[in-house]
Design a protein around this motif. Sequence first.
Motif, PDB file in Angstrom:
ATOM      1  N   ALA A  56       0.820  -1.214   0.000  1.00 53.33           N
ATOM      2  CA  ALA A  56       0.000   0.000   0.000  1.00 53.33           C
ATOM      3  C   ALA A  56       0.853   1.264   0.000  1.00 53.33           C
ATOM      4  N   ARG A  57       2.104   1.167   0.422  1.00 52.84           N
ATOM      5  CA  ARG A  57       2.989   2.336   0.432  1.00 52.84           C
ATOM      6  C   ARG A  57       3.676   2.576  -0.898  1.00 52.84           C
ATOM      7  N   THR A  58       3.516   1.680  -1.867  1.00 52.07           N
ATOM      8  CA  THR A  58       4.150   1.833  -3.172  1.00 52.07           C
ATOM      9  C   THR A  58       3.547   3.024  -3.909  1.00 52.07           C
ATOM     10  N   LYS A  59       4.405   3.838  -4.495  1.00 53.62           N
ATOM     11  CA  LYS A  59       3.948   4.974  -5.294  1.00 53.62           C
ATOM     12  C   LYS A  59       3.457   4.420  -6.622  1.00 53.62           C
ATOM     13  N   LEU A  60       2.169   4.530  -6.893  1.00 54.79           N
ATOM     14  CA  LEU A  60       1.555   3.885  -8.051  1.00 54.79           C
ATOM     15  C   LEU A  60       0.827   4.907  -8.902  1.00 54.79           C
ATOM     16  N   ASP A  61       1.157   4.951 -10.204  1.00 54.95           N
ATOM     17  CA  ASP A  61       0.471   5.791 -11.178  1.00 54.95           C
ATOM     18  C   ASP A  61      -0.268   4.863 -12.138  1.00 54.95           C
ATOM     19  N   VAL A  62      -1.588   5.058 -12.264  1.00 55.07           N
ATOM     20  CA  VAL A  62      -2.397   4.258 -13.175  1.00 55.07           C
ATOM     21  C   VAL A  62      -2.963   5.196 -14.225  1.00 55.07           C
ATOM     22  N   GLU A  63      -2.799   4.832 -15.516  1.00 52.77           N
ATOM     23  CA  GLU A  63      -3.217   5.704 -16.605  1.00 52.77           C
ATOM     24  C   GLU A  63      -3.956   4.914 -17.680  1.00 52.77           C
ATOM     25  N   ASP A  64      -5.051   5.490 -18.178  1.00 56.48           N
ATOM     26  CA  ASP A  64      -5.762   4.934 -19.328  1.00 56.48           C
ATOM     27  C   ASP A  64      -4.926   5.250 -20.560  1.00 56.48           C
ATOM     28  N   ILE A  65      -4.437   4.225 -21.247  1.00 54.45           N
ATOM     29  CA  ILE A  65      -3.583   4.447 -22.417  1.00 54.45           C
ATOM     30  C   ILE A  65      -4.372   4.372 -23.717  1.00 54.45           C
ATOM     31  N   GLY A  66      -5.704   4.375 -23.626  1.00 49.75           N
ATOM     32  CA  GLY A  66      -6.548   4.319 -24.810  1.00 49.75           C
ATOM     33  C   GLY A  66      -6.686   5.634 -25.546  1.00 49.75           C
ATOM     34  N   GLY A  67      -6.115   6.702 -24.998  1.00 48.56           N
ATOM     35  CA  GLY A  67      -6.173   7.996 -25.654  1.00 48.56           C
ATOM     36  C   GLY A  67      -7.391   8.825 -25.309  1.00 48.56           C
ATOM     37  N   GLU A  68      -8.288   8.274 -24.521  1.00 46.26           N
ATOM     38  CA  GLU A  68      -9.514   9.000 -24.172  1.00 46.26           C
ATOM     39  C   GLU A  68      -9.419   9.652 -22.789  1.00 46.26           C
ATOM     40  N   VAL A  72      -9.930   5.974 -14.103  1.00 43.80           N
ATOM     41  CA  VAL A  72      -9.909   4.559 -13.734  1.00 43.80           C
ATOM     42  C   VAL A  72     -10.489   4.462 -12.325  1.00 43.80           C
ATOM     43  N   LEU A  73     -11.816   4.274 -12.269  1.00 43.26           N
ATOM     44  CA  LEU A  73     -12.494   4.273 -10.977  1.00 43.26           C
ATOM     45  C   LEU A  73     -12.790   2.879 -10.452  1.00 43.26           C
ATOM     46  N   TRP A  74     -13.071   1.939 -11.324  1.00 39.40           N
ATOM     47  CA  TRP A  74     -13.467   0.597 -10.920  1.00 39.40           C
ATOM     48  C   TRP A  74     -12.430  -0.398 -11.441  1.00 39.40           C
ATOM     49  N   SER A  98       4.491   2.651 -12.678  1.00 35.22           N
ATOM     50  CA  SER A  98       3.525   3.187 -13.637  1.00 35.22           C
ATOM     51  C   SER A  98       2.839   2.028 -14.336  1.00 35.22           C
ATOM     52  N   ILE A  99       1.507   2.076 -14.358  1.00 35.01           N
ATOM     53  CA  ILE A  99       0.705   1.019 -14.971  1.00 35.01           C
ATOM     54  C   ILE A  99      -0.182   1.653 -16.039  1.00 35.01           C
ATOM     55  N   GLY A 100      -0.097   1.150 -17.266  1.00 33.37           N
ATOM     56  CA  GLY A 100      -0.961   1.596 -18.359  1.00 33.37           C
ATOM     57  C   GLY A 100      -2.070   0.582 -18.549  1.00 33.37           C
ATOM     58  N   VAL A 101      -3.324   1.032 -18.541  1.00 32.74           N
ATOM     59  CA  VAL A 101      -4.463   0.112 -18.584  1.00 32.74           C
ATOM     60  C   VAL A 101      -5.432   0.451 -19.709  1.00 32.74           C
ATOM     61  N   LEU A 102      -6.200  -0.558 -20.100  1.00 32.52           N
ATOM     62  CA  LEU A 102      -7.329  -0.426 -21.014  1.00 32.52           C
ATOM     63  C   LEU A 102      -8.489  -1.196 -20.414  1.00 32.52           C
ATOM     64  N   LEU A 103      -9.695  -0.911 -20.894  1.00 30.58           N
ATOM     65  CA  LEU A 103     -10.856  -1.685 -20.461  1.00 30.58           C
ATOM     66  C   LEU A 103     -10.651  -3.136 -20.867  1.00 30.58           C
ATOM     67  N   LYS A 104     -11.165  -4.056 -20.117  1.00 28.31           N
ATOM     68  CA  LYS A 104     -10.976  -5.483 -20.402  1.00 28.31           C
ATOM     69  C   LYS A 104     -11.496  -5.876 -21.771  1.00 28.31           C
ATOM     70  N   THR A 105     -12.440  -5.137 -22.324  1.00 28.77           N
ATOM     71  CA  THR A 105     -13.013  -5.450 -23.643  1.00 28.77           C
ATOM     72  C   THR A 105     -12.149  -4.915 -24.781  1.00 28.77           C
TER      73      THR A 105
END
Length: 109
Positions: A56-68, A72-74, A98-105
Amino acid sequence: MRTVRTRRRTVTVTAGLALATALSAGTALADEAASPQRMPGFVGKGLLQVYNTLDARTKLDVEDIGGEHRSVLWPFNWKVCRQSPAAGAPLTDHTRVSIGVLLKTETCR
């Protein structure tokens, strides 16, 4: 947290912390003391696994890489497509993940 009982002492061991305990027969070191924490491989896995795995102490950046630039709420709806540092890299208290994410679909690019 785990409690370890030895012949003479009770020691509390927390995640990511290695303790050396002096035993009456000699000194024993925990195996974790010699090897640093390593970055797990998250690419292709759900974002929830990132939150459940990293401290929980890890510095974490989460970003939507889909361009929109979506928020990232859920975490259940997102999957990891990129990560930095790479899997296997050493993790310290000062590492920013740093974590780049997209919707599962969606398909990772």
